[in-house]
Design a protein around this motif. Structure first.
Motif, PDB file in Angstrom:
ATOM      1  N   LEU A   1      58.872  46.419  24.596  1.00 43.73           N
ATOM      2  CA  LEU A   1      58.964  45.048  25.102  1.00 43.73           C
ATOM      3  C   LEU A   1      60.391  44.704  25.506  1.00 43.73           C
ATOM      4  CD1 LEU A   1      57.058  42.558  25.458  1.00 43.73           C
ATOM      5  CD2 LEU A   1      57.976  41.703  23.287  1.00 43.73           C
ATOM      6  N   VAL A   2      60.542  44.191  26.737  1.00 37.88           N
ATOM      7  CA  VAL A   2      61.842  43.707  27.217  1.00 37.88           C
ATOM      8  C   VAL A   2      61.652  42.261  27.661  1.00 37.88           C
ATOM      9  CG1 VAL A   2      61.408  44.743  29.493  1.00 37.88           C
ATOM     10  CG2 VAL A   2      63.704  44.003  28.906  1.00 37.88           C
ATOM     11  N   ALA A   3      62.497  41.386  27.143  1.00 35.22           N
ATOM     12  CA  ALA A   3      62.393  39.955  27.442  1.00 35.22           C
ATOM     13  C   ALA A   3      63.743  39.433  27.906  1.00 35.22           C
ATOM     14  CB  ALA A   3      61.941  39.186  26.199  1.00 35.22           C
ATOM     15  N   THR A   4      63.715  38.605  28.948  1.00 31.24           N
ATOM     16  CA  THR A   4      64.935  37.980  29.455  1.00 31.24           C
ATOM     17  C   THR A   4      64.775  36.467  29.412  1.00 31.24           C
ATOM     18  OG1 THR A   4      64.105  38.085  31.737  1.00 31.24           O
ATOM     19  CG2 THR A   4      65.501  39.903  30.990  1.00 31.24           C
ATOM     20  N   ARG A   5      65.887  35.782  29.251  1.00 37.65           N
ATOM     21  CA  ARG A   5      65.910  34.314  29.325  1.00 37.65           C
ATOM     22  C   ARG A   5      67.209  33.913  30.003  1.00 37.65           C
ATOM     23  NH1 ARG A   5      67.030  32.148  23.170  1.00 37.65           N
ATOM     24  NH2 ARG A   5      66.864  30.134  24.254  1.00 37.65           N
ATOM     25  N   TRP A   6      67.158  32.876  30.828  1.00 40.09           N
ATOM     26  CA  TRP A   6      68.345  32.428  31.549  1.00 40.09           C
ATOM     27  C   TRP A   6      68.220  30.961  31.918  1.00 40.09           C
ATOM     28  CZ3 TRP A   6      64.357  35.142  33.592  1.00 40.09           C
ATOM     29  CH2 TRP A   6      63.753  34.652  34.747  1.00 40.09           C
ATOM     30  N   LYS A   7      69.343  30.353  32.213  1.00 44.18           N
ATOM     31  CA  LYS A   7      69.359  28.932  32.577  1.00 44.18           C
ATOM     32  C   LYS A   7      70.432  28.704  33.617  1.00 44.18           C
ATOM     33  CE  LYS A   7      69.519  24.281  30.539  1.00 44.18           C
ATOM     34  NZ  LYS A   7      70.435  23.716  31.540  1.00 44.18           N
TER      35      LYS A   7
ATOM     36  N   LEU B   1      72.744  26.219  35.948  1.00 46.89           N
ATOM     37  CA  LEU B   1      73.401  24.948  35.677  1.00 46.89           C
ATOM     38  C   LEU B   1      72.530  23.782  36.154  1.00 46.89           C
ATOM     39  CD1 LEU B   1      77.007  25.937  36.816  1.00 46.89           C
ATOM     40  CD2 LEU B   1      76.232  25.566  34.465  1.00 46.89           C
ATOM     41  N   GLY B   2      72.251  22.858  35.230  1.00 50.78           N
ATOM     42  CA  GLY B   2      71.458  21.688  35.574  1.00 50.78           C
ATOM     43  C   GLY B   2      69.967  21.929  35.718  1.00 50.78           C
ATOM     44  N   GLU B   3      69.499  23.149  35.447  1.00 46.83           N
ATOM     45  CA  GLU B   3      68.084  23.469  35.596  1.00 46.83           C
ATOM     46  C   GLU B   3      67.453  23.754  34.229  1.00 46.83           C
ATOM     47  OE1 GLU B   3      66.578  23.242  38.450  1.00 46.83           O
ATOM     48  OE2 GLU B   3      68.400  22.910  39.644  1.00 46.83           O
ATOM     49  N   VAL B   4      66.126  23.953  34.224  1.00 56.10           N
ATOM     50  CA  VAL B   4      65.440  24.261  32.977  1.00 56.10           C
ATOM     51  C   VAL B   4      65.554  25.755  32.701  1.00 56.10           C
ATOM     52  CG1 VAL B   4      63.808  22.368  33.246  1.00 56.10           C
ATOM     53  CG2 VAL B   4      63.237  24.615  34.177  1.00 56.10           C
ATOM     54  N   GLU B   5      65.399  26.113  31.443  1.00 56.93           N
ATOM     55  CA  GLU B   5      65.450  27.531  31.062  1.00 56.93           C
ATOM     56  C   GLU B   5      64.207  28.254  31.575  1.00 56.93           C
ATOM     57  OE1 GLU B   5      65.067  30.144  26.990  1.00 56.93           O
ATOM     58  OE2 GLU B   5      66.197  28.265  26.882  1.00 56.93           O
ATOM     59  N   LEU B   6      64.392  29.500  31.983  1.00 57.91           N
ATOM     60  CA  LEU B   6      63.295  30.342  32.443  1.00 57.91           C
ATOM     61  C   LEU B   6      63.278  31.633  31.635  1.00 57.91           C
ATOM     62  CD1 LEU B   6      63.700  29.891  36.304  1.00 57.91           C
ATOM     63  CD2 LEU B   6      62.026  28.770  34.828  1.00 57.91           C
ATOM     64  N   ARG B   7      62.090  32.252  31.565  1.00 59.70           N
ATOM     65  CA  ARG B   7      61.940  33.486  30.783  1.00 59.70           C
ATOM     66  C   ARG B   7      60.967  34.436  31.474  1.00 59.70           C
ATOM     67  NH1 ARG B   7      61.267  31.367  24.486  1.00 59.70           N
ATOM     68  NH2 ARG B   7      63.184  30.135  24.433  1.00 59.70           N
ATOM     69  N   GLU B   8      61.142  35.708  31.189  1.00 58.57           N
ATOM     70  CA  GLU B   8      60.194  36.729  31.625  1.00 58.57           C
ATOM     71  C   GLU B   8      60.028  37.763  30.529  1.00 58.57           C
ATOM     72  OE1 GLU B   8      59.567  37.439  36.288  1.00 58.57           O
ATOM     73  OE2 GLU B   8      61.222  38.520  35.401  1.00 58.57           O
ATOM     74  N   CYS B   9      58.807  38.268  30.411  1.00 63.53           N
ATOM     75  CA  CYS B   9      58.513  39.361  29.479  1.00 63.53           C
ATOM     76  C   CYS B   9      57.865  40.503  30.248  1.00 63.53           C
ATOM     77  CB  CYS B   9      57.549  38.902  28.380  1.00 63.53           C
ATOM     78  SG  CYS B   9      58.306  37.883  27.127  1.00 63.53           S
ATOM     79  N   TRP B  10      58.307  41.715  29.930  1.00 64.19           N
ATOM     80  CA  TRP B  10      57.763  42.922  30.536  1.00 64.19           C
ATOM     81  C   TRP B  10      57.629  43.987  29.461  1.00 64.19           C
ATOM     82  CZ3 TRP B  10      56.453  43.228  35.737  1.00 64.19           C
ATOM     83  CH2 TRP B  10      56.928  42.200  36.553  1.00 64.19           C
TER      84      TRP B  10
END
Length: 265
Positions: free
Chosen positions: A214-220, A222-231
């Motif tokens: 499992l590899v998971a990323t999260r990022w945000k 500036l001024g936006e909502v956090e996003l995530r992906e799982c693979w």
């Protein structure tokens, strides 16, 4: 006849109890290793709903998960979080250490009905505690977990260029590179119109974990909502890597996605 029915019914009721405390022979030995969700409530587990639990010993474990339905109060992100383990009969109770000097602990329970060298069937229950008091809803589900021997946490370090995406759109850009570091952070690069690779600098943070496949990323941004992906890492050999994921359409049907990567200097 009525007495026989009563005894039989009581027996069935006892055997179906979620909290039964029957012994599983050598459970403390059989459970050692890394386990990944394969089915949830009898259906193939979506990649975005998967967790990885690693029983290091009968008393210690780590737990990793990344959910897309997070809120500010429930972040639902755990990267190799450490837990204390207690095994009683067929029940395995994991309790996290308090984080960030706050008296918040997490409890994961696995009530195991069957376990082999490759598979574990159980009822799973998650509870959040604050100062010893349960907070919010308790998550319960039936699950089937598979043992995995893969661990790509070291192999993924470096810079990977996307060579193709199939099966549906994602946040990942086919015109992109990801550079993974040992500290759990990564950089994202895009190619300019002039053909040069440029690091994206508009993000507040970029974090990832790899646990087993499992590899998971999260990022945000500036001024936006956090996003995530799982693979899931389908394969990784030398400078070639492929990710795959099981996703769900709005109508409940599922589909698979794939991303191909090539390691670059």
């Amino acid at each position: 006849m009525m007495a026989a029915i009563f005894v039989c019914g009581a027996s069935v009721f006892t055997s179906c109890s979620d909290d039964k405390d029957s012994d599983i022979e050598n459970l403390s030995e059989k459970i050692i290793g890394k386990w990944v969700d394969s089915e949830i409530e009898g259906q193939p587990a979506l990649t975005s709903n998967k967790s990885v639990v690693t029983f290091v010993s009968p008393t210690k474990a780590t737990y990793s998960t990344s959910k897309t339905d997070f809120t500010e109060s429930q972040r639902k992100w755990a990267a190799h979080r450490e837990y204390d383990v207690k095994i009683t009969g067929n029940k395995v109770t994991m309790t996290s250490h308090p984080e960030n000097n706050m008296e918040i602990t997490l409890q994961e329970e696995y009530i195991i009905s069957d376990i082999t060298a490759t598979e574990m069937v159980c009822k799973y229950r998650h509870t959040t505690f604050r100062d010893g008091q349960a907070q919010g809803p308790v998550t319960e589900k039936s699950a089937r977990l598979k043992r995995t021997e893969t661990d790509y946490s070291a192999d993924i370090i470096g810079t990977w260029e996307c060579k193709g995406i199939s099966g549906g759109d994602t946040y990942n850009d086919a015109n992109g590179r990801l550079e993974f570091f040992n500290d759990g952070t990564y950089n994202f690069y895009r190619k300019t119109d002039g053909g040069q690779w440029e690091k994206v600098t508009t993000r507040e943070f970029q974090l990832y974990f790899v646990d087993g496949p499992l590899v998971a990323t999260r990022w945000k941004d500036l001024g936006e909502v956090e996003l995530r992906e799982c693979w899931e890492i389908n394969s990784l050999k030398a400078d070639k890597m492929q990710w795959k994921a099981l996703r769900e359409n709005a109508d409940g049907s599922t589909f698979e996605q794939f991303v191909d990567w090539e390691k670059v200097e």
